[in-house]
Structure formats: C-alpha cells, structure tokens
Design an enzyme around this catalytic site. Structure first.
Site, PDB file in Angstrom:
ATOM      1  N   ARG A  17       0.863  -1.190   0.000  1.00 39.35           N
ATOM      2  CA  ARG A  17       0.000   0.000   0.000  1.00 39.35           C
ATOM      3  C   ARG A  17       0.893   1.231   0.000  1.00 39.35           C
ATOM      4  O   ARG A  17       2.108   1.150   0.174  1.00 39.35           O
ATOM      5  CB  ARG A  17      -0.999   0.010   1.168  1.00 39.35           C
ATOM      6  CG  ARG A  17      -0.564  -0.601   2.457  1.00 39.35           C
ATOM      7  CD  ARG A  17       0.172   0.248   3.451  1.00 39.35           C
ATOM      8  NE  ARG A  17      -0.072   1.653   3.440  1.00 39.35           N
ATOM      9  CZ  ARG A  17       0.870   2.539   3.636  1.00 39.35           C
ATOM     10  NH1 ARG A  17       2.143   2.160   3.821  1.00 39.35           N
ATOM     11  NH2 ARG A  17       0.609   3.817   3.650  1.00 39.35           N
ATOM     12  N   GLY A  18       0.233   2.396  -0.222  1.00 38.16           N
ATOM     13  CA  GLY A  18       1.006   3.632  -0.360  1.00 38.16           C
ATOM     14  C   GLY A  18       1.273   3.868  -1.843  1.00 38.16           C
ATOM     15  O   GLY A  18       1.587   2.926  -2.591  1.00 38.16           O
ATOM     16  N   ASP A  41      -1.657  10.823  -2.864  1.00 38.01           N
ATOM     17  CA  ASP A  41      -1.946   9.695  -3.747  1.00 38.01           C
ATOM     18  C   ASP A  41      -2.256  10.161  -5.165  1.00 38.01           C
ATOM     19  O   ASP A  41      -2.174   9.372  -6.109  1.00 38.01           O
ATOM     20  CB  ASP A  41      -3.108   8.883  -3.177  1.00 38.01           C
ATOM     21  CG  ASP A  41      -2.713   8.300  -1.824  1.00 38.01           C
ATOM     22  OD1 ASP A  41      -2.842   9.010  -0.810  1.00 38.01           O
ATOM     23  OD2 ASP A  41      -2.237   7.154  -1.799  1.00 38.01           O
TER      24      ASP A  41
HETATM   25  O1  MRU Z   1      -4.542   3.557   1.790  1.00 36.20           O
HETATM   26  P1  MRU Z   1      -3.035   3.632   1.768  1.00 36.20           P
HETATM   27  O2  MRU Z   1      -2.387   3.182   3.014  1.00 36.20           O
HETATM   28  O3  MRU Z   1      -2.452   3.009   0.526  1.00 36.20           O
HETATM   29  O4  MRU Z   1      -2.856   5.177   1.647  1.00 36.20           O
HETATM   30  C1  MRU Z   1      -1.703   5.744   1.258  1.00 36.20           C
HETATM   31  C2  MRU Z   1      -1.256   6.607   2.338  1.00 36.20           C
HETATM   32  O5  MRU Z   1      -0.688   6.146   3.271  1.00 36.20           O
HETATM   33  C3  MRU Z   1      -1.460   8.014   2.248  1.00 36.20           C
HETATM   34  O6  MRU Z   1      -2.532   8.502   1.660  1.00 36.20           O
HETATM   35  C4  MRU Z   1      -0.153   8.690   2.084  1.00 36.20           C
HETATM   36  O7  MRU Z   1      -0.166   9.788   2.887  1.00 36.20           O
HETATM   37  C5  MRU Z   1       0.204   9.045   0.685  1.00 36.20           C
HETATM   38  S1  MRU Z   1       0.731   7.721  -0.246  1.00 36.20           S
HETATM   39  C6  MRU Z   1       2.315   7.593   0.075  1.00 36.20           C
END
Ligand code: MRU
Length: 376
Positions: free
Chosen positions: A55-56, A251
């Site tokens: 994720r991320g 994102d």
């Molecule tokens: O739902 P996730 O854990 O994939 O979300 C991503 C995130 O952790 C955030 O939105 C983040 O701040 C940006 S993505 C690196």
C-alpha cells in the site's frame, strides 16, 4: 530497517534467485509480525494491492510495474494480438485494484506504451523487467531528493527557533508507502540524520491505523522522537502552538495542486490554515495527474469495506483479531481519501524542488506535464 541511506531496504523487489517471483513485505502484519510474500501472477499482485498487503502510492505504483512484468511472463509464448490482449487485460485488472493513487495507472500505462506491439515474447519479458526496475529505482531516487529539499524547511524552522521542530504528518507516507525512503518522512529522516532535533506527531489514521502501526514503527526504527495522537487531537495541538510544520504525502495531485491523500488530511489542512501553520505535501512526479485541474470533481475516491470502520484490527495473543467497536447493527461508510484544495497547500515538495500549489509553479518544475488536461 530504516529506509534511509544507499543500502535502504525495499518494500518490493524481484527475487534475485527466482525471476518469476516478486517479493513484497506484507504490510497487513506489520509491525507485529515481519513477513515477506512471493507474488507470481497478475491476479495475485492485484489482490495484494487491493488487500493492502502492499500500500502507499509509490509502493503500489512499483508493484503494478512488477505486475506488468509478471503479465509479460504469462504472455511469453503468445504472439501478436493475443499477447497484446493479455497485457491490456492484465493492466485493466491491476488498475481496477485501487482507484485513487494515480501512480498505479501511471506505472501500468508506462509498461503498456512500450510492450504492446513487441513481437518477441522473450524480448517483451526483458523490456518489462527493465521498465519495472526503472520505476522502482526512480521511486527510490525521487524520494531521496524529496528528503533533501524538504530538509530545508525543517532547517529553516530550527534556525529561527533553536528548539525541537515539531512536525505533524498523517497516515503513512514513509518508506513503507514507497519503494524506500518515503516522501513525508524523508525530510524528517534527513533532519534527524543531520542532528536537528525533530519530533513527529503521528495521527493514528483510522480506520486502518497506518499511522499508529506503520509510521510509528518506522520512526521508532530510525530513532526519531514521536508521539501518537488520535486523529481528532490534531487541531487542538495546532491551537496550542505545538506544531511547526505539517508534511503529508499524496496519492494524486492535480496539475493545479489539489492534493488527494488519506481521509482526514483535509481537516488537518483546514486547521493548519486557521492557525497559520504551513501545510506541505511531499510527492514524486509520478503522483501528478496532468489530466486534471479539479481535484474534487475528478479524483476517484476509493470506498472500502465498511467493516474496517465498524471493527478495529488489533493484535492479541499473537493473533490478528477484528473486534467490533460500533453498536451492533450500525452501518458505516468508509471513504479512503479526501481532497485538499490547492489554496490550503503552502507548497509541494518534489524531486526537482519545492513549488507552490499552482499550475504555473508546478509547470515551471515539470514543463513536460503541460497540455495534459482534457487528454483522457
Ligand atoms: O490507503 P493507503 O495506506 O495506501 O494510503 C496511502 C497513504 O498512506 C497516504 O494517503 C499517504 O499519505 C500518501 S501515499 C504515500
């Protein structure tokens, strides 16, 4: 395991012993258990992205890049339109796994642009592998550069106050959310490594608690001082002068600087504006969506299983459990992201420098993104 330095470990990589296996760290188990998983098919990669094993934004972008390499392997014996159809279907499956982070479709499209039409199966596999490795390597170098540019902001606060710099972040835009280093955390690691006293307010980030689980763990591993807060405490801390700077990830960021990030980010930005606290987003250029200048109207917001809201995920006695925290029978809605309008963003920290959250300023760093609006 800090995610800093040249030898920083990665969240996703090709198994050096088995070129049919993409290895990832299982982020659903962290920080209570460390496990690596082998992914061998496009379907398995899409499931890993959807279930948030990876994720991320940057991490799922790189994972999708490797997913397309697996698609090329699956299609090695196919020719002509059969091969192209397989690749295009694989791309669609990967892109459907999570809608908000644009890095995912950016990586899939980058692969498709080069692979579709290549006649030789082995050549296609070799090219897909090169592209996947480039996407991952570029993510690492971009995040390292973001760390150095963002460091200037922390240095500036320290030079002015000579006190511990209090940074607030949200969710996890750390090395786990990318291939390495991270974005929002990269300047923090750089400041800590440079000897600047820095302390981080970590929001737990309900419902999946990526702050409490992942950011807190990362910062602890790196030796950075941090304190966990419930999401609702952020405004109170800002009102009481306990926050110097906010740095979040993103994102998807439109070409005029609207920032989509984990749900709850917008409320932090509003509170930051009310308290005169600079609110920055840190992101690599793969997170820009040059086709949009209307974040609220255009960015698809993921809705996840309401069970993530009605139930918590916890570790108890060596097991992951999901105790219910809501009244029996109560329904819930689970938006994964929100959009912070550019007017609330003090600046965007990128691998080419810090720009304002405006189209002209973003294009001054990334002229190649001009002309994207309306191109979809
Ligand atoms: O739902 P996730 O854990 O994939 O979300 C991503 C995130 O952790 C955030 O939105 C983040 O701040 C940006 S993505 C690196």
């Amino acid at each position: 395991m800090t995610g800093s330095g040249e030898s920083a470990r990665r969240t996703v990589w090709l198994d050096p012993q088995d070129s049919g296996s993409v290895r990832v760290i299982d982020q659903c188990l962290l920080p209570f258990e460390y496990a690596e998983v082998s992914i061998r098919t496009v379907e398995a990669m899409a499931a890993a992205i959807q279930d948030m094993v990876v994720r991320g934004a940057g991490c799922i972008g790189a994972s999708a890049g490797y997913g397309m390499y697996l698609a090329a392997l699956e299609a090695v014996d196919l020719c002509g339109s059969d091969a192209d159809t397989h690749l295009e279907r694989a791309g669609a499956v990967l892109e459907a796994s999570r809608p908000t982070a644009v890095n995912l479709s950016w990586a899939v499209q980058r692969q498709l642009r080069e692979l579709v039409g290549l006649a030789d199966g082995d050549g296609r596999v070799a090219r897909a592998r090169e592209i996947a490795e480039s996407i991952a390597d570029e993510d690492v170098s971009s995040c390292a550069a973001i760390g150095q540019f963002g460091l200037e902001l922390i240095e500036e606060v320290y030079a002015r106050t000579s006190k511990t710099v209090n940074v607030m972040t949200h969710c996890n835009a750390g090395w786990l959310a990318f291939v390495s280093h991270g974005t929002a955390t990269a300047p923090i690691y750089a400041a800590h490594d440079a000897g600047i006293p820095v302390h981080v307010w970590v929001s737990e980030t309900r419902p999946r608690n990526q702050g409490a689980r992942l950011t807190a763990w990362e910062l602890g591993e790196h030796g950075v001082a941090h304190t966990l807060i419930v999401d609702n405490a952020a405004g109170h801390l800002m009102q009481h002068g306990k926050v110097d700077l906010i740095i979040v990830g993103s994102d998807r960021t439109t070409i005029n600087g609207d920032v989509a990030n984990k749900i709850g980010t917008y409320m932090k930005a509003v509170a930051a504006a009310d308290n005169g606290i600079p609110f920055y987003a840190a992101l690599p250029s793969s997170t820009f969506d040059p086709t949009s200048r209307d974040g609220l109207g255009d960015i698809p917001i993921e809705e996840r299983d309401p069970r993530e809201v009605t139930n918590a995920t916890a570790f108890y006695d060596g097991h992951q459990i999901e105790p219910r925290v809501a009244a029996p029978g109560t329904g819930a809605v689970n938006y994964g992201f929100d959009v912070t309008p550019s007017r609330l963003v003090a600046g965007i920290i990128t691998e080419r420098g810090i720009c304002r959250a405006s189209e002209s300023s973003i294009l001054s760093l990334y002229p190649e993104l001009a002309g994207g609006v309306g191109s979809r």
